[in-house]
Design an enzyme around this catalytic site. Structure first.
Site, PDB file in Angstrom:
ATOM      1  N   LYS A 482     -31.590  -8.512 -29.502  1.00 27.68           N
ATOM      2  CA  LYS A 482     -31.599  -9.885 -29.990  1.00 27.68           C
ATOM      3  C   LYS A 482     -30.265 -10.206 -30.640  1.00 27.68           C
ATOM      4  CE  LYS A 482     -33.766  -8.538 -34.371  1.00 27.68           C
ATOM      5  NZ  LYS A 482     -34.900  -8.751 -35.279  1.00 27.68           N
ATOM      6  N   ARG A 580     -44.312 -11.978 -43.145  1.00 28.75           N
ATOM      7  CA  ARG A 580     -43.385 -12.859 -42.435  1.00 28.75           C
ATOM      8  C   ARG A 580     -44.120 -13.504 -41.267  1.00 28.75           C
ATOM      9  NH1 ARG A 580     -37.849 -10.167 -40.343  1.00 28.75           N
ATOM     10  NH2 ARG A 580     -39.304  -9.258 -38.826  1.00 28.75           N
ATOM     11  N   TYR A 708      -4.306 -21.954 -48.599  1.00 30.83           N
ATOM     12  CA  TYR A 708      -4.931 -23.055 -49.316  1.00 30.83           C
ATOM     13  C   TYR A 708      -5.138 -22.702 -50.789  1.00 30.83           C
ATOM     14  CZ  TYR A 708      -6.122 -25.249 -44.837  1.00 30.83           C
ATOM     15  OH  TYR A 708      -6.069 -25.841 -43.606  1.00 30.83           O
ATOM     16  N   MET A 757      -9.889 -21.171 -41.415  1.00 31.16           N
ATOM     17  CA  MET A 757     -10.843 -21.281 -40.313  1.00 31.16           C
ATOM     18  C   MET A 757     -10.426 -20.421 -39.125  1.00 31.16           C
ATOM     19  SD  MET A 757     -12.138 -24.610 -38.156  1.00 31.16           S
ATOM     20  CE  MET A 757     -13.052 -25.319 -39.535  1.00 31.16           C
TER      21      MET A 757
END
Length: 813
Positions: A482, A580, A708, A757
């Site tokens: 998964k 869950r 930044y 980013m």
């Protein structure tokens, strides 16, 4: 190879059943190989969790007639030839030892902790102008790899180069009998496999057993090795420091090269090595020593050594343009490595159509016409749809092949590239270095930015086998793929697991399973978190849903009845304390009542999930979960009179609660080399290495800032490198501001300022680096467990956070 069965029987101490007059011409241990045929002698190896005897019936149906077994499977007596032995691995080794004795040319045996494969490949390059060489393909240096390598010798070879690797005591004696080296090389002794030996002295002693009967042993002079070497063995030593060595060497670096000054007997000469790193220099010297021993003149040594090159030891899987997958093996082209590459192509093919781009075959030892006949048979048996041959020889023998296009050289192919179509296919690129097939790879490869996540398929296989070794032979194995294979890639991992014949794959959502089924995965796939809206698609793609609520069960039954399904497999999830998903104890009466008289579905398994299997502080809670699972699942089984698979253990549970294996376990993060137990981690191998490059280097002065918010202020002149990877690629912003680091040329470079980013910046004031150099974001060091601990999270989050825009490259050593 052409041997009668009757000559093999006594050598492997077999009891024979069948026709001993038959001949064999090749050996196999892999039932999945398309190269198995009527001339194959198949050794049915068996281990704790895998037994090749179970595939014999299928192999007989495909034409294989000869088998070495430790027992004849039921109902197969008389259907093939069986050589029954006590231990099939020992028989394989005995066969290889017997076969080796048929040849009497020099054999170079190489062992050590590091550098074995590099030295082997370099010696092949240095000596190939003068010899027909047989060598270990890739890194075939194990108890299985060595005999398979030696079995590849033929009568045209006149020099062998084989490497031998061991991980513990009492292994090298077996390999010595198989290789029987006349010339020995001991490479660098490092920390690899330290856990298998009491101390360094024992480790060296075991490795030196390879040379018990060698005529000469080459190594870097070392007091410990000197004290252990068999006194009967003639040695040929070298040193930078000890003038009592046979060859005394001094070195100095010049630009990106190393100059060596050699003093040997009355001879003095200089050579240039095109490397500076310590490992490459040592490996090159071991090769140089071999040339000296074989009588090469200084001018020949000087000319050839300066041409040494970086050895690429990986088969890489890359995304190509126009829905293609590329298997990049563009640096070697010999018959044995071609066989390995074709097996890997079958294992990892993402598209049914298969193309091979193949250069002339180098160093086969066979007459040219015989060689290309065998190559043609090989590609035919592997059902290759299209062959593109590049080189004078393969062009001259093109009539031996079907569906082949040929070019005299690589530039001719590149010039015609625009007239060729590559789409919806898997492409194996297999070429000798001189053909520069990396240019072809570049043409075909999908262009993305230079940050890549390299996935080591060998490591995945190793980790899989490590956890399988903890299981009872009858315990089934589901592997979780998964979240895009925990960030490592879904299809490629699934394809490898299918190759290893695991029992089930597990995904979180239907779309993950649909993607795998659409790509050709045939293993059963369980969907752990299916939404009710996905049930029609699950049924359409033959996925198997986990059912965890009455509402979900009724929704699925409604669709199953509408589609007139019969015994469609579903998996019932019980909540034993995770809270869950799952049926609780007070749901069981309604659940059982609903499941009665429902021929449209079949309860394939009953499962639960442990909340604290990784934390032994909660041992009692974990035991209570197991006890509750036993109680609830037994009630369902008894009242419905069914016999489903039961499973509750995850990765940590496999190690900490072996008594609760039931019928199946679920392996997750452990496959990817991560364990919560440090004592277990050392037995696992790192799977993923995140790499990028240096885009730019600049020097800033004291008082200047980076990034930044000016969160890094230089206190003195500082050299800053910018790396094109950021939080959009999955690097947490909290890893910046000197919390984290990356590795450049095995040196730490702290991340300075905020992670952007698409970029991050590092301090390289103390690192000798240049723009374009490769950097490691994580891998062996730092590893994802270390990063997670520093950031107060878990390795899962680091791995699964790597963006899909980061290109995945899968490779096998």
């Amino acid at each position: 190879m052409s041997l009668k069965i009757q000559h093999i029987i006594p050598e492997i101490k077999a009891v024979f059943h069948g026709n001993s007059e038959l001949e064999i011409d090749n050996v196999s241990i892999d039932s999945r190989s398309l190269q198995n045929n009527s001339g194959t002698l198949f050794f049915a190896l068996s281990g704790a969790n895998n037994d090749a005897h179970q595939y014999i019936e299928d192999l007989i149906s495909k034409g294989v007639q000869n088998f070495v077994v430790n027992h004849i499977p039921n109902n197969l007596e008389g259907k093939a030839n069986f050589l029954v032995v006590e231990n099939t691995l020992n028989a394989l080794q005995d066969f290889a030892s017997f076969y080796r004795k048929s040849f009497h040319f020099p054999i170079i045996g190489i062992t050590g902790s590091n550098g074995k494969t590099i030295v082997k490949e370099w010696l092949n390059f240095l000596l190939s102008p003068d010899y027909n060489i047989i060598r270990s393909p890739k890194s075939y240096n194990s108890q299985i790899g060595v005999p398979l390598s030696v079995i590849s010798i033929n009568e045209k070879h006149n020099l062998g180069i084989f490497e031998a690797g061991i991980s513990t005591t009492n292994e090298m004696e077996n390999l010595e009998k198989i290789i029987q080296p006349t010339i020995g090389i001991l490479t660098n002794i490092g920390s690899a496999h330290d856990e298998g030996f009491l101390n360094l002295e024992e480790k060296i002693t075991e490795k030196l057993r390879l040379f018990n009967n060698s005529e000469i042993l080459i190594y870097q002079k070392n007091n410990l090795v000197d004290s252990i070497v068999n006194q009967k063995t003639k040695t040929f030593t070298w040193s930078f420091e000890d003038d009592k060595a046979d060859v005394f060497i001094t070195k100095k670096s010049t630009l990106d090269k190393t100059q060596l000054s050699i003093k040997y007997e009355a001879i003095s000469f200089d050579v240039i090595i095109p490397f500076q790193d310590k490992a490459s220099v040592e490996n090159a010297i071991n090769c140089l020593m071999t040339l000296l021993h074989l009588g090469y003149l200084p001018e020949v040594i000087r000319e050839r050594i300066q041409l040494l090159y970086s050895v690429e030891m990986r088969l890489k899987v890359k995304n190509g343009n126009n829905n293609t997958a590329i298997i990049d093996d563009s640096y070697s082209s010999d018959y044995q490595s071609l066989k390995i590459a074709l097996d890997f192509l079958e294992q990892q093919k993402q598209y049914k159509k298969k193309t091979i781009i193949l250069s002339d075959i180098i160093q086969s030892g066979l007459p040219t016409d015989e060689l290309y006949t065998k190559v043609s048979e090989l590609v035919t048996s592997n059902e290759i749809d299209r062959i593109i041959g590049i080189g004078e020889e393969i062009s001259n023998y093109s009539e031996s092949f079907k569906n082949i296009i040929t070019y005299k050289n690589t530039p001719d192919f590149i010039a015609d590239f625009k007239n060729l179509t590559f789409e919806n296919e898997t492409i194996l690129i297999k070429g000798a270095r001189i053909f520069q097939f990396e240019e072809i790879t570049s043409l075909l490869e999908e262009k993305t930015h230079e940050t890549v996540l390299e996935i080591n398929l060998n490591a995945i296989s190793h980790n899989l086998n490590f956890f399988k070794s903890k299981l009872k032979p009858e315990t089934k194995l589901m592997v979780m793929v998964k979240a895009f294979g925990y960030g490592s890639g879904g299809f490629e991992i699934a394809k490898l697991l299918e190759y290893h014949k695991v029992d089930y794959l597990g995904v979180a959502f239907a779309d993950e399973g649909i993607s795998l089924k659409s790509a050709g995965i045939t293993l059963p796939i369980m969907v752990l978190n299916p939404e009710n809206t996905s049930f029609p698609a699950i049924i359409e793609h033959n996925l198997e849903p986990e059912i965890y609520s009455i509402k979900g069960l009724r929704a699925f039954l409604k669709i199953a009845d509408q589609k007139n399904l019969q015994h469609f497999p579903v998996h019932i999830k019980l909540d034993t304390g995770m809270h869950r998903l799952g049926f609780q104890e007070n749901d069981l009466e309604e659940l059982i009542a609903t499941l009665k008289n429902t021929p449209s579905i079949k309860v394939k398994s009953i499962l639960s999930h442990m909340a604290t299997s990784d934390d032994l502080k909660h041992h009692e809670f974990a035991k209570s979960q197991i006890a509750l699972f036993e109680k609830l699942s037994s009630r369902i089984i008894n009242e419905l009179s069914i016999n489903p698979i039961r499973h509750i253990l995850n990765t940590s549970g496999i190690s900490n609660y072996p008594e609760a294996q039931y019928d199946m376990v679920r392996l997750g993060i452990g496959l990817y080399g991560v364990s919560n137990d440090p004592s277990e981690t050392k037995y696992l191998e790192n799977v993923g290495t995140l790499k990028s490059i240096i885009s730019q280097i600049r020097t800033i002065q004291a008082g200047e800032s980076v990034g930044y918010g000016r969160r890094f202020m230089a206190e003195k002149e500082t050299k800053i490198a910018t790396i094109p990877i950021g939080y959009a690629d999955g690097i947490p912003r909290s890893w910046g501001n000197e919390t984290g680091y990356i590795m450049i040329k095995n040196q730490k470079a702290n991340i300075v300022g905020s992670v952007c980013m698409d970029m991050l910046m590092v301090n390289v004031s103390e690192v000798n680096c240049s723009e374009g150099d490769s950097v490691i974001i994580f891998g062996e060091n730092p590893n994802v467990t270390y990063i997670a601990e520093k950031l107060g999270t878990i390795p899962y989050e680091i791995l699964t956070g790597i963006s899909h825009r980061v290109k995945r490259i899968f490779y096998r050593e």
